[in-house]
Design an enzyme around this catalytic site. Structure first.
Site, PDB file in Angstrom:
ATOM      1  N   LYS A 136       8.577   3.990   2.252  1.00  0.00           N
ATOM      2  CA  LYS A 136       7.580   5.006   1.553  1.00  0.00           C
ATOM      3  C   LYS A 136       6.741   4.862   0.603  1.00  0.00           C
ATOM      4  O   LYS A 136       7.063   3.942  -0.538  1.00  0.00           O
ATOM      5  CB  LYS A 136       8.408   6.369   1.418  1.00  0.00           C
ATOM      6  CG  LYS A 136       8.126   7.664   0.738  1.00  0.00           C
ATOM      7  CD  LYS A 136       9.222   8.504   0.617  1.00  0.00           C
ATOM      8  CE  LYS A 136       8.042   9.449  -0.436  1.00  0.00           C
ATOM      9  NZ  LYS A 136       6.991  10.064   0.128  1.00  0.00           N
TER      10      LYS A 136
ATOM     11  N   GLY B 208       5.643  15.747  18.891  1.00  0.00           N
ATOM     12  CA  GLY B 208       5.510  14.236  17.794  1.00  0.00           C
ATOM     13  C   GLY B 208       6.749  13.386  17.986  1.00  0.00           C
ATOM     14  O   GLY B 208       6.987  12.447  17.604  1.00  0.00           O
TER      15      GLY B 208
ATOM     16  N   HIS C  53      13.593   6.911  -2.511  1.00  0.00           N
ATOM     17  CA  HIS C  53      13.445   7.135  -1.096  1.00  0.00           C
ATOM     18  C   HIS C  53      13.216   5.913  -0.017  1.00  0.00           C
ATOM     19  O   HIS C  53      13.664   4.708  -0.444  1.00  0.00           O
ATOM     20  CB  HIS C  53      12.006   7.953  -0.578  1.00  0.00           C
ATOM     21  CG  HIS C  53      11.630   9.438  -1.024  1.00  0.00           C
ATOM     22  ND1 HIS C  53      11.814   9.945  -2.679  1.00  0.00           N
ATOM     23  CD2 HIS C  53      12.461  10.357  -0.416  1.00  0.00           C
ATOM     24  CE1 HIS C  53      11.912  10.900  -2.479  1.00  0.00           C
ATOM     25  NE2 HIS C  53      12.174  11.408  -1.652  1.00  0.00           N
TER      26      HIS C  53
ATOM     27  N   MET D 212      10.956  21.701   4.936  1.00  0.00           N
ATOM     28  CA  MET D 212      11.166  22.653   5.277  1.00  0.00           C
ATOM     29  C   MET D 212      12.929  22.558   4.694  1.00  0.00           C
ATOM     30  O   MET D 212      13.480  23.330   5.280  1.00  0.00           O
ATOM     31  CB  MET D 212      11.153  22.178   6.943  1.00  0.00           C
ATOM     32  CG  MET D 212      10.222  22.352   7.339  1.00  0.00           C
ATOM     33  SD  MET D 212       9.858  23.859   7.789  1.00  0.00           S
ATOM     34  CE  MET D 212       8.092  23.768   8.342  1.00  0.00           C
TER      35      MET D 212
END
Lengths: 277, 277
Positions: free
Chosen positions: B166, B10, B162, B129
């Site tokens: 976004k 990535g 955010h 995550m």
């Protein structure tokens, strides 16, 4: 539906009064006009919404109980009396086969549990009758058991505000700290910050003036070591209304246990009431 | 302890870069100097802390993979690429028997899971995550399953902030609303309040200026009908560091699965990583 007979003990105390006020106007219940009270109470009766309650002191309660049972063969007791009375009252309920809900905190809790375990009638014992707080505690307990160390390295701050008269730190806050400890957070209950000053409560915390005399506001803040993450949990309770509905749910739960007895078990908690099991 | 070979895919994307920066200086890992990238990327290499990564485009990745595997017979891939690439990359990992962690969101998630279930090497797939958020979601899921209707009658407010770029509402907020619905709260995801204005974020929310470009602040507020109770849950994440440690834990978890393979199961989530099972 048949009304459930209940006796509310602890009049003329504030919490018992509130329970009585709600119960008298609740069509699910038939409130017995007697209430166990302490030796030092001077009143003989208490009137709540046109119902006159006769206050029954320890020295006359055996004879009164015989009378009450002759009129109401079956009833459930709600106990909001005094920490000093917890264990004696539990023994009295068990001896007289009166199913009960112990909402009073304090006393010797271990002995209290033993008394109920050996009884022939069921009881619900709960240091906190607010269902949503009990549910939140259960969530925390689940997390502590399932993900030990999840918040390792985080810093905890605990602030709790209660009415001026409350001398000790909140039992709920202490229980929560125990869960945070299991989640890996290094924190001692002595570091719980207690707010008891009505001026600070009103001006800095915006606690409504009418609830300065009875409230429980709790904030738990977790901050990551590097400042990159903050988690915060808050439960702010004004007044006592939240405890009434939890207590009444416990009554319905006990009624169900009386109708469908579980021979293996007599002692229940609010978690059982929440689960409806 | 033997270092674990990892390939971070990535680059030159921001999250992949951050992963690479932490991984290069982490003595648990040996970072392979190659990274899968997209067709439209113009750079041929990316330098991070003295390590020069060669960017590998889809048209040359088969031949490069043969070369990489000849040098590093075993390695784990970390995927922070592009939603468009999710499913193709998973197929590529499975075909080449490369265990992987899919941190990239989007794509066809159902197809992604099917791909891994039929694979011969294990993978961790996680839309989030951050271990503490995943743990908090698991708490909420537990409560929703265990105490349905606990917050019946309560009003919910959800606000999430955010970075400006976004466009959609936070997936985490949407998942949380689902739990609150099960807890008895009537609330539609369309009513989640999105904050995307950097000026409001800095002035009204006190979000640190350096994190205006990358943060996730969430507040869920439950209020009782009669105003007597308020519950609030908050998780404020600044930057991306929290995702790095979660991803690295997933690497250690996968390494353990490679050393002690579970023949019945190849697909894992962050909940499995948290549980260490």
């Amino acid at each position: 539906m048949e009304k459930i007979n209940i006796m509310i003990n602890g009049l003329p105390g504030n919490v018992a009064k509130k329970m009585a006020r709600f119960a008298v106007s609740d069509e699910k219940f038939n409130v017995i006009p007697f209430s166990l009270t302490g030796l030092d109470i001077e009143e003989k009766t208490v009137v709540i919404d046109n119902v006159t309650f006769e206050l029954v002191k320890p020295d006359s309660r055996d004879i009164k109980t015989t009378h009450i049972k002759s009129v109401y063969p079956s009833f459930i007791s709600i106990d909001y009396t005094h920490p000093n009375a917890v264990n004696a009252n539990a023994l009295y309920y068990v001896k007289n086969k009166i199913p009960f809900i112990m909402g009073t905190t304090g006393g010797d809790r271990k002995q209290l549990e033993e008394t109920v375990k050996n009884a022939s009638t069921p009881a619900v014992i709960a240091p906190n009758m607010a269902k949503q707080i009990v549910g939140f505690q259960a969530m925390m307990e689940y997390a502590a058991d399932t993900f030990p160390g999840l918040f390792k390295g985080y810093t905890l701050q605990v602030v709790e505000s209660h009415q001026k008269g409350k001398a000790d730190t909140s039992g709920t806050a202490r229980a929560m700290v125990n869960y945070f400890n299991k989640l890996g957070v290094d924190f001692d209950v002595d570091h719980i910050k207690m707010i008891r000053d009505p001026e600070i409560q009103e001006k800095e915390w915006n606690i409504p003036r009418e609830h300065l005399g009875g409230h429980g506001w709790h904030t738990y803040t977790l901050t990551a070591e590097d400042g990159s993450a903050l988690f915060e949990f808050k439960h702010n309770i004004n007044g006592r209304d939240i405890y009434v509905s939890g207590t009444f749910d416990a009554v319905l739960f006990l009624k169900d246990k009386l109708d469908n007895p579980d021979k293996t078990r007599k002692l229940y908690t609010m978690i059982d009431v929440l689960n409806g099991k």
